[in-house]
Design a protein around this motif. Structure first.
Motif, PDB file in Angstrom:
ATOM      1  N   GLU A 240       0.838  -1.207   0.000  1.00 32.21           N
ATOM      2  CA  GLU A 240       0.000   0.000   0.000  1.00 32.21           C
ATOM      3  C   GLU A 240       0.870   1.253   0.000  1.00 32.21           C
ATOM      4  O   GLU A 240       0.631   2.195  -0.747  1.00 32.21           O
ATOM      5  N   HIS A 241       1.882   1.238   0.845  1.00 34.01           N
ATOM      6  CA  HIS A 241       2.769   2.396   0.904  1.00 34.01           C
ATOM      7  C   HIS A 241       3.489   2.613  -0.423  1.00 34.01           C
ATOM      8  O   HIS A 241       3.611   3.733  -0.908  1.00 34.01           O
ATOM      9  N   GLU A 242       3.959   1.519  -1.020  1.00 37.10           N
ATOM     10  CA  GLU A 242       4.732   1.630  -2.252  1.00 37.10           C
ATOM     11  C   GLU A 242       3.867   2.113  -3.420  1.00 37.10           C
ATOM     12  O   GLU A 242       4.316   2.919  -4.241  1.00 37.10           O
ATOM     13  N   ILE A 243       2.628   1.655  -3.481  1.00 42.85           N
ATOM     14  CA  ILE A 243       1.713   2.118  -4.541  1.00 42.85           C
ATOM     15  C   ILE A 243       1.535   3.631  -4.409  1.00 42.85           C
ATOM     16  O   ILE A 243       1.640   4.376  -5.387  1.00 42.85           O
ATOM     17  N   GLU A 244       1.294   4.059  -3.193  1.00 43.16           N
ATOM     18  CA  GLU A 244       1.091   5.488  -2.929  1.00 43.16           C
ATOM     19  C   GLU A 244       2.341   6.289  -3.315  1.00 43.16           C
ATOM     20  O   GLU A 244       2.257   7.324  -3.969  1.00 43.16           O
ATOM     21  N   ARG A 245       3.506   5.774  -2.908  1.00 43.21           N
ATOM     22  CA  ARG A 245       4.766   6.460  -3.208  1.00 43.21           C
ATOM     23  C   ARG A 245       4.983   6.600  -4.706  1.00 43.21           C
ATOM     24  O   ARG A 245       5.346   7.663  -5.204  1.00 43.21           O
ATOM     25  N   GLN A 246       4.718   5.519  -5.447  1.00 45.68           N
ATOM     26  CA  GLN A 246       4.953   5.572  -6.892  1.00 45.68           C
ATOM     27  C   GLN A 246       3.976   6.519  -7.590  1.00 45.68           C
ATOM     28  O   GLN A 246       4.370   7.271  -8.481  1.00 45.68           O
ATOM     29  N   ILE A 247       2.690   6.477  -7.179  1.00 41.55           N
ATOM     30  CA  ILE A 247       1.709   7.380  -7.809  1.00 41.55           C
ATOM     31  C   ILE A 247       2.122   8.831  -7.563  1.00 41.55           C
ATOM     32  O   ILE A 247       2.147   9.658  -8.479  1.00 41.55           O
ATOM     33  N   GLU A 248       2.484   9.116  -6.311  1.00 40.48           N
ATOM     34  CA  GLU A 248       2.905  10.486  -5.968  1.00 40.48           C
ATOM     35  C   GLU A 248       4.103  10.915  -6.813  1.00 40.48           C
ATOM     36  O   GLU A 248       4.166  12.035  -7.305  1.00 40.48           O
ATOM     37  N   GLY A 253       5.358  14.928 -11.662  1.00 39.55           N
ATOM     38  CA  GLY A 253       5.782  15.401 -12.975  1.00 39.55           C
ATOM     39  C   GLY A 253       7.294  15.566 -13.096  1.00 39.55           C
ATOM     40  O   GLY A 253       7.815  15.781 -14.180  1.00 39.55           O
ATOM     41  N   ASP A 254       7.979  15.432 -11.969  1.00 38.53           N
ATOM     42  CA  ASP A 254       9.432  15.617 -11.954  1.00 38.53           C
ATOM     43  C   ASP A 254      10.107  14.281 -12.281  1.00 38.53           C
ATOM     44  O   ASP A 254      10.091  13.352 -11.470  1.00 38.53           O
ATOM     45  N   LYS A 255      10.670  14.196 -13.480  1.00 37.99           N
ATOM     46  CA  LYS A 255      11.209  12.914 -13.945  1.00 37.99           C
ATOM     47  C   LYS A 255      12.303  12.359 -13.036  1.00 37.99           C
ATOM     48  O   LYS A 255      12.497  11.150 -12.952  1.00 37.99           O
ATOM     49  N   SER A 256      13.015  13.256 -12.347  1.00 40.99           N
ATOM     50  CA  SER A 256      14.093  12.779 -11.482  1.00 40.99           C
ATOM     51  C   SER A 256      13.537  12.030 -10.269  1.00 40.99           C
ATOM     52  O   SER A 256      14.266  11.344  -9.569  1.00 40.99           O
ATOM     53  N   LYS A 257      12.228  12.208 -10.022  1.00 40.01           N
ATOM     54  CA  LYS A 257      11.623  11.523  -8.867  1.00 40.01           C
ATOM     55  C   LYS A 257      10.906  10.240  -9.267  1.00 40.01           C
ATOM     56  O   LYS A 257      10.424   9.498  -8.412  1.00 40.01           O
ATOM     57  N   PHE A 258      10.809   9.968 -10.569  1.00 44.31           N
ATOM     58  CA  PHE A 258      10.077   8.783 -11.030  1.00 44.31           C
ATOM     59  C   PHE A 258      10.707   7.514 -10.465  1.00 44.31           C
ATOM     60  O   PHE A 258      11.922   7.449 -10.269  1.00 44.31           O
TER      61      PHE A 258
END
Ligand SMILES: [Zn+2]
Lengths: 497, 99
Positions: A240-248, A253-258
């Motif tokens: 659950e945490h990881e899904i949330e982290r990835q969506i955020e 929109g910042d590619k360096s955070k993808f």
């Protein structure tokens, strides 16, 4: 998998962008096989044994020592494959997976790379969802490194060489609940098959998760691996945490955070994950065939033999208990929660033919006592009495020799002393009193001074008599037959008062 | 010798936890290049229809029964390690490994 099969309720709709994000989840599960000895040597393994007392030249990698495969490990692995409907390969071999770590004495782990002993199969979750398996392979476990005692690392090689099966699913799951359900079902099947204890606390089941998310209708994106998951609940929370982290990350929109392809460690206390290693330092395991082991052939007869060793699995038993015994889905679920309990239940029913009452006594009596910390027995295998004794107790209650509440006390005493119910009833004089003369005496005593109750009963409120039951039961030390007591009380009030 | 030979040597050394200086990397890079060349020749052979070999013997299906034998005495087996505390092997701190 095509996105059109995605149910409309799956995924998370972003409040910010209105995009529906679809998670994609796959699991890798390691289970220790319940053999007496290790995979390639004759050392015993026992969780919690004194460090480095269960090792030999093979599992400590002394020069010249050679591995020999444990027949039972292969048998249990094949049995699991059969239980999961997988295809057992007619020929299988082992490979070396090379990496350096202090808990791996040889500098490589004997595993299976391109010819696992089985491929395919899968399981259907209680929700009806099908989760496919890619493959299952056999491998040896590593030892254990202890880091929390001073400034050095301590190594215990007891676990080195213990047989594991690693099962890898297709990325068929889309919610943390499905992952949780999958683990629960897998554990149940492996426990019933007698292949593994699947006890996460003792490390006999370990789970890694792969998670990615993508906007509905688009292709899959980068997957992230999660490790250090110590309970099924951890697995669920981490996903659950990881899904949330990835969506955020994507929505920023910042590619360096993808999200990048990496391994992240879950921290249960903060319920967050942190980078363990990225793709750049991903391992190059340089697999090659293990020259110290020969190839193995698993013929149809061996597979069939393992099929006959499979007991009826939990799912089938749950259905049968409801259909043939009329148990509620809840009771059937509780009883099949472990194979030992289900087997015990069936042995008792075979003796007394009373499935419904037996189910009641197991779910409300036996299991309740087992979870009581003051009772030494913790599992059904540790019960101080036998199926025959529980069958006898159920019979004593159903034929009214003892009252239901007295039965509970007797069961408690069985847990404490291991004595048979008949013996306990006899020793403590608990037999239900149905002698009308004695009952009438207790009833008349209870009626003294109870004018209000008497008036109520006489005016037609017969239920008011319940207020007198307590005193009578107390006077009889719980042994009075309650139905008879009620009858006698009503008769006295209505005919004599 | 090419730069890629040197890169392969450096990567192999890293995986094998070996420390290589530039001079050594160049020296082994050259030797490595020759070895790889020889294998590239082998790789060109037509082996279609040849059963892959996974071992040097004709044996197969060598199994043992799941019966325990006594393990080694801890004191004796620990003595083979470079450092120990009577119960464990003691090694330099290695957190974040591969377990
Ligand atoms: Zn051993």
């Amino acid at each position: 998998m095509s996105q059109t099969t995605t149910a409309p309720t799956i995924g998370f709709v972003s409040k910010k962008t209105d995009v529906r994000w679809i998670p994609v989840i796959g699991l890798e599960v390691h289970c220790q096989l319940k053999t007496e000895t290790k995979l390639f040597c004759s050392c015993r393994y026992e969780f919690g044994a004194s460090p480095n007392t269960l090792t030999c030249p093979v599992c400590t990698a002394q020069p010249g020592a050679l591995p020999v495969l444990n027949r039972e490990a292969l048998a249990l692995a094949v049995r699991v494959a059969v239980a999961l409907g997988a295809n057992v390969a007619p020929r299988t071999k082992f490979d070396r997976k090379n990496y350096f770590y202090c808990d791996l004495p040889k500098g490589y782990q004997i595993s299976q790379f391109d010819q696992p002993f089985c491929t395919g199969g899968g399981l259907t979750l209680p929700s009806g969802k099908r989760v496919r398996l890619t493959r299952i392979h056999l491998e040896e476990d590593a030892g254990k490194a202890v880091h929390d005692r001073g400034d050095m690392t301590l190594v215990d090689l007891n676990r080195a060489g213990v047989p594991l099966i690693e099962s890898v699913t297709e990325a068929d799951m889309q919610t943390s609940d499905e992952a949780y359900e999958y683990l629960t079902s897998l554990k149940e099947i492996l426990q019933y098959a007698g292949a593994s204890d699947c006890d996460m606390e003792k490390g006999s089941l370990r789970c890694d998760v792969n998670v990615s998310v993508h906007p509905e209708g688009e292709g899959w994106r980068t997957k992230v691996e999660l490790k250090n998951l110590n309970s099924f609940k951890n697995v669920k929370d981490a996903i659950e945490h990881e899904i949330e982290r990835q969506i955020e990350a994507y929505e920023s929109g910042d590619k360096s955070k993808f999200p990048v392809q990496e391994t992240r460690l879950y921290d249960a206390t903060t319920q967050t994950t942190r980078t363990m290693r990225s793709k750049e330092d991903a391992h190059d395991y340089r697999y090659f065939p293990e020259p110290d082991l020969v190839p193995f052939h698993v013929d149809a007869a061996f597979v069939e033999q393992q099929r006959t060793m499979l007991p009826e699995l939990a799912e089938a038993r749950r259905a049968r208990y409801q259909r043939d015994f009329g148990l509620s889905p809840y009771d059937a679920g509780v009883i099949t929660g472990s194979r030992a309990v289900a087997d015990f239940f069936e042995m008792v029913v075979k003796l007394n033919g009373n499935a419904k009452e037996t189910a009641n006594w197991i779910t409300n009596g036996v299991l309740a006592n087992l979870s009581d910390p003051t009772i030494p027995a913790k599992t059904i295998d540790e019960l101080p009495f036998r199926p025959h004794d529980l069958a006898e107790l159920v019979e004593l209650v159903t034929n009214h020799t003892i009252h239901n509440n007295v039965g509970r006390t007797v069961l408690r005493t069985m847990f404490e002393t291991g004595k048979s119910p008949k013996q306990i009833v006899k020793e403590q004089g608990l037999e239900q009193v149905s002698d009308e003369g004695q009952l009438e005496k207790w009833c008349r005593e209870a009626l003294v001074g109870k004018d209000k109750v008497i008036a109520d009963v006489k005016s037609g409120k017969t239920k008011a008599v319940a207020a007198l039951m307590g005193p009578v039961m107390k006077a009889s030390k719980g042994s009075a037959n309650p139905e008879l007591v009620q009858k006698i009380l009503l008769r006295i009030i209505q005919t004599e008062m | 010798m090419t730069q890629s030979d040197i890169d392969i040597v450096k990567k192999t050394a890293k995986l094998a936890r070996l420390e290589l200086g530039e001079a050594e990397a160049a020296k082994f890079g050259e030797q490595f290049g020759r070895i790889l060349e020889a294998f590239q020749k082998l790789a060109k052979l037509d082996v279609s229809g040849v059963e892959p070999m996974t071992g040097a013997t004709e044996l197969s299906d060598v199994l043992r029964d799941d019966r325990a034998k006594p393990s080694l005495e801890r004191e004796r087996v620990l003595a083979n390690g470079p450092k120990q505390d009577g119960e464990y092997y003691v090694v330099p701190k290695t957190v974040g490994g591969d377990a």
